[in-house]
Structures are given as C-alpha cells and as structure tokens.
Design a protein around this motif. Structure first.
Motif, PDB file in Angstrom:
ATOM      1  N   ARG A  14      17.199  60.613  44.595  1.00 18.61           N
ATOM      2  CA  ARG A  14      16.445  60.650  43.340  1.00 18.61           C
ATOM      3  C   ARG A  14      15.042  60.090  43.545  1.00 18.61           C
ATOM      4  N   LYS A  15      14.945  58.997  44.277  1.00 17.77           N
ATOM      5  CA  LYS A  15      13.644  58.395  44.555  1.00 17.77           C
ATOM      6  C   LYS A  15      12.764  59.368  45.345  1.00 17.77           C
ATOM      7  N   GLN A  16      13.367  60.109  46.267  1.00 14.86           N
ATOM      8  CA  GLN A  16      12.601  61.059  47.067  1.00 14.86           C
ATOM      9  C   GLN A  16      12.024  62.168  46.201  1.00 14.86           C
ATOM     10  N   ILE A  17      12.846  62.699  45.296  1.00  9.69           N
ATOM     11  CA  ILE A  17      12.364  63.745  44.387  1.00  9.69           C
ATOM     12  C   ILE A  17      11.230  63.215  43.522  1.00  9.69           C
ATOM     13  N   LEU A  18      11.398  62.016  42.954  1.00 11.33           N
ATOM     14  CA  LEU A  18      10.379  61.445  42.087  1.00 11.33           C
ATOM     15  C   LEU A  18       9.088  61.145  42.847  1.00 11.33           C
ATOM     16  N   LYS A  19       9.212  60.727  44.100  1.00 10.50           N
ATOM     17  CA  LYS A  19       8.025  60.403  44.893  1.00 10.50           C
ATOM     18  C   LYS A  19       7.206  61.646  45.213  1.00 10.50           C
ATOM     19  N   VAL A  20       7.882  62.700  45.656  1.00  3.68           N
ATOM     20  CA  VAL A  20       7.165  63.922  46.045  1.00  3.68           C
ATOM     21  C   VAL A  20       6.716  64.711  44.823  1.00  3.68           C
ATOM     22  N   CYS A  21       7.596  64.839  43.838  1.00  3.73           N
ATOM     23  CA  CYS A  21       7.310  65.644  42.639  1.00  3.73           C
ATOM     24  C   CYS A  21       6.743  64.748  41.539  1.00  3.73           C
ATOM     25  N   ASN A  22       5.576  64.188  41.818  1.00  3.38           N
ATOM     26  CA  ASN A  22       4.919  63.264  40.899  1.00  3.38           C
ATOM     27  C   ASN A  22       3.794  63.995  40.169  1.00  3.38           C
ATOM     28  N   PRO A  23       3.856  64.137  38.832  1.00  2.00           N
ATOM     29  CA  PRO A  23       2.818  64.861  38.091  1.00  2.00           C
ATOM     30  C   PRO A  23       1.419  64.275  38.277  1.00  2.00           C
ATOM     31  N   LYS A  24       1.321  62.998  38.564  1.00  2.00           N
ATOM     32  CA  LYS A  24       0.022  62.345  38.699  1.00  2.00           C
ATOM     33  C   LYS A  24      -0.737  62.785  39.954  1.00  2.00           C
ATOM     34  N   LEU A  25      -0.060  63.473  40.868  1.00  2.00           N
ATOM     35  CA  LEU A  25      -0.694  63.874  42.125  1.00  2.00           C
ATOM     36  C   LEU A  25      -1.444  65.189  42.011  1.00  2.00           C
ATOM     37  N   GLY A  26      -1.358  65.843  40.862  1.00  2.00           N
ATOM     38  CA  GLY A  26      -2.109  67.080  40.675  1.00  2.00           C
ATOM     39  C   GLY A  26      -1.457  68.280  41.355  1.00  2.00           C
ATOM     40  N   LEU A  27      -2.299  69.265  41.718  1.00  2.00           N
ATOM     41  CA  LEU A  27      -1.802  70.517  42.280  1.00  2.00           C
ATOM     42  C   LEU A  27      -1.165  70.322  43.647  1.00  2.00           C
ATOM     43  N   GLY A  28      -0.031  70.970  43.829  1.00  2.00           N
ATOM     44  CA  GLY A  28       0.631  71.036  45.120  1.00  2.00           C
ATOM     45  C   GLY A  28       0.983  72.481  45.419  1.00  2.00           C
ATOM     46  N   LYS A  29       1.575  72.718  46.580  1.00  2.00           N
ATOM     47  CA  LYS A  29       1.876  74.081  47.001  1.00  2.00           C
ATOM     48  C   LYS A  29       3.377  74.337  47.005  1.00  2.00           C
ATOM     49  N   LEU A  30       3.762  75.424  46.345  1.00  2.00           N
ATOM     50  CA  LEU A  30       5.146  75.899  46.350  1.00  2.00           C
ATOM     51  C   LEU A  30       5.255  77.073  47.314  1.00  2.00           C
ATOM     52  N   THR A  31       6.208  77.004  48.233  1.00  2.00           N
ATOM     53  CA  THR A  31       6.462  78.102  49.159  1.00  2.00           C
ATOM     54  C   THR A  31       7.893  78.584  48.953  1.00  2.00           C
ATOM     55  N   LEU A  32       8.035  79.852  48.586  1.00  2.00           N
ATOM     56  CA  LEU A  32       9.352  80.423  48.286  1.00  2.00           C
ATOM     57  C   LEU A  32       9.730  81.433  49.353  1.00  2.00           C
ATOM     58  N   GLU A  33      10.898  81.230  49.949  1.00  2.06           N
ATOM     59  CA  GLU A  33      11.484  82.192  50.879  1.00  2.06           C
ATOM     60  C   GLU A  33      12.641  82.863  50.149  1.00  2.06           C
ATOM     61  N   LEU A  34      12.530  84.158  49.930  1.00  2.00           N
ATOM     62  CA  LEU A  34      13.532  84.890  49.151  1.00  2.00           C
ATOM     63  C   LEU A  34      13.824  86.229  49.810  1.00  2.00           C
ATOM     64  N   ASP A  35      15.040  86.389  50.289  1.00  2.00           N
ATOM     65  CA  ASP A  35      15.492  87.651  50.877  1.00  2.00           C
ATOM     66  C   ASP A  35      14.544  88.148  51.972  1.00  2.00           C
TER      67      ASP A  35
END
Length: 282
Positions: A77-98
C-alpha cells in the motif's frame, strides 16, 4: 496480456500485472468523451457541424494486492501511495495489451483508494488518472532527416553549370488516427531555414542564421510550443525569429510531403523531423 506501468516524474515506477498488483478491471483505455461543436442559425431547422473535440481521458484501474500477509499488504500500500502521488504532477502510463504497446501522460485524479478489507483476504485498490491529452501514442519516436542543400559546383566545369539543388523533398507517413505534432532540429550553418508541409500547405520559417556550432530546436506541440537555439551550455529563446506567416504545423494522417530549403546553406546543414503517431484508443 494486459500490463500497465506507471512512471512518475521522479523516475519511480510501479507495474500492475499479476503479482503483487493484480489488475481486476481497466477502463478508459478506449472510450473517451467527445464534444461536438455546432453552430445554429436563427429560423433554421437543425444546426451546422463544425468540429469534434475530444475531452480529457480518464483511465481507471481496479486491482488487488495479491498477498494475504498483513506486513506485505501494508508495504505494498505504501508503495502504491508513494509512486501514485497526485502532488507529483504528470507521469507516464505505458500499456501493453495483446502485443501492442502504447503510452500516454496523466496525473492522478485523486489519492489511490483502498476499501475496507473486512473478511476479504486480499486488499483491493483503485487508481484513477486524468490524461489532459487524450491520445495514446507510440513509445518509439520516428525520425527522418532532410538535407537542406546539395552542392553541385566543381572545377573544372562545363556549361550548363549546376550550382546546387534547392532543398530535399521527401514523403513521410503518419500512421496514427489524428494529426501529430513534430519536433524539428536543424544543425547549422544555415540561413533562414524553412520546412514546409506541402500536404497541408503550412510552413515554418526562421528568419535568422544558425551557426555551425548551433542547433535550431522547434516543437509544434500545441501544449509546449518552443523555438530555441541550442549552443554549448546555452539555450536561447528564438520565438522572435519565427516568420510572421509561419504555422506550427503538424503531420496530417497518412502521407505528408515535406520540403526543406534555406537562403544559404551547405551540405552539412541537416534537418531532422521527429514525431510520435497518436491514436484515439487501444
């Protein structure tokens, strides 16, 4: 296969896949709201279609921490909260699908939610990203080079004399679903360079001379328009050199015919055009 990787602007990343962060549901990767622009005239039935504007994309991930150990759950839970912090602004999502890989930039719409576990052995969670630019794009940037001037004059010469060829015309292809902004870099020496998209009828001309140790940098992204001259350990703003009739043009969908020319230049003056193809969904 469905794997989502999020990297924040501190370079910290987290992978949602099978373990320990299992993806239960992922929405918003295809659907996105569209705002239809219309114009209505008085005393007339219906209206006139003008354009369609895509709204920001919201990507929602519902998942579960694949562990029943209380200490592991707390640390994850701490790891998710640390990385996915709204205060850090824009981040990059990379989706691998099929077998397909696309990326998009987003900011956390809220702090990740962790509902009560009650009798459930696994900790569920929900993460929501708002993507201001709704288009997915290819991770790989495509780049093509254009030669500004090819010298032909040599000694001894015979008539008719060929002093050179003005510019290089080439066709590049935007494989995406919509227009794509470009990054243009020009290595000097060159004077008043111009790159024209003959397919759209738009051009970008810079009314100055670029020295042999300088690089002209142009970004036509509407959210990050830039014209700069890069020197050793120095970046000079150059928006004031943009020709009055210039356009921050983008690649149209499909084939684009580009022409590169300049008032003065030599064979070493090279322009590179780079872009990411963009897609409405994946």
């Amino acid at each position: 296969m469905r794997r989502l990787t999020y990297e924040n602007n501190r370079g910290e990343s987290i992978v949602f896949y099978h373990s320990p962060f299992f993806i239960e549901a992922l929405t918003g990767i295809g659907e996105v709201d569209a705002d239809i622009q219309n114009q209505r005239a008085p005393y007339r039935d219906g209206d006139n279609y003008i354009d369609t504007i895509l709204q920001p994309r919201f990507v929602t991930l519902e998942g579960a921490i694949n562990s029943s150990n209380l200490n592991e759950i707390k640390n994850y839970r701490k790891q998710i909260l640390k990385v996915c912090n709204p205060k850090l602004g824009l981040g990059k999502l990379t989706l691998e699908l099929d077998g397909d890989i696309k990326e998009i930039y987003g900011v956390l719409d809220s702090v990740p939610a962790f509902p009560e576990r009650s009798s459930n052995p696994y900790q569920r969670f929900m993460v929501v990203w708002k993507c201001p630019n709704p288009y997915w794009r290819d991770p790989q940037q495509v780049s093509r080079s254009l030669k500004a001037y090819e010298g032909k004059f040599t000694f001894p010469f015979t008539f008719p004399v060929r002093f050179g060829i003005e510019g290089d015309i080439t066709t590049i292809t935007n494989d995406g679903d919509t227009s794509a902004p470009v990054i243009i870099t020009i290595q000097g020496p060159i004077s008043r360079p111009m790159i024209e998209n003959r397919t759209t009828g738009e051009y970008m001309q810079i009314n100055t001379t670029i020295g042999p140790e300088e690089v002209l940098y142009i970004d036509t992204n509407p959210l990050a328009k830039r014209v700069e001259i890069h020197r050793t350990n120095q970046i000079v703003k150059a928006m004031g050199y943009v020709d009055y009739n210039s356009d921050f043009w983008q690649l149209a969908v499909g084939d684009n015919e580009l022409r590169y020319r300049a008032d003065e230049g030599i064979a070493e003056a090279i322009a590179a055009v780079s872009w990411h193809s963009q897609y409405v969904g994946i």
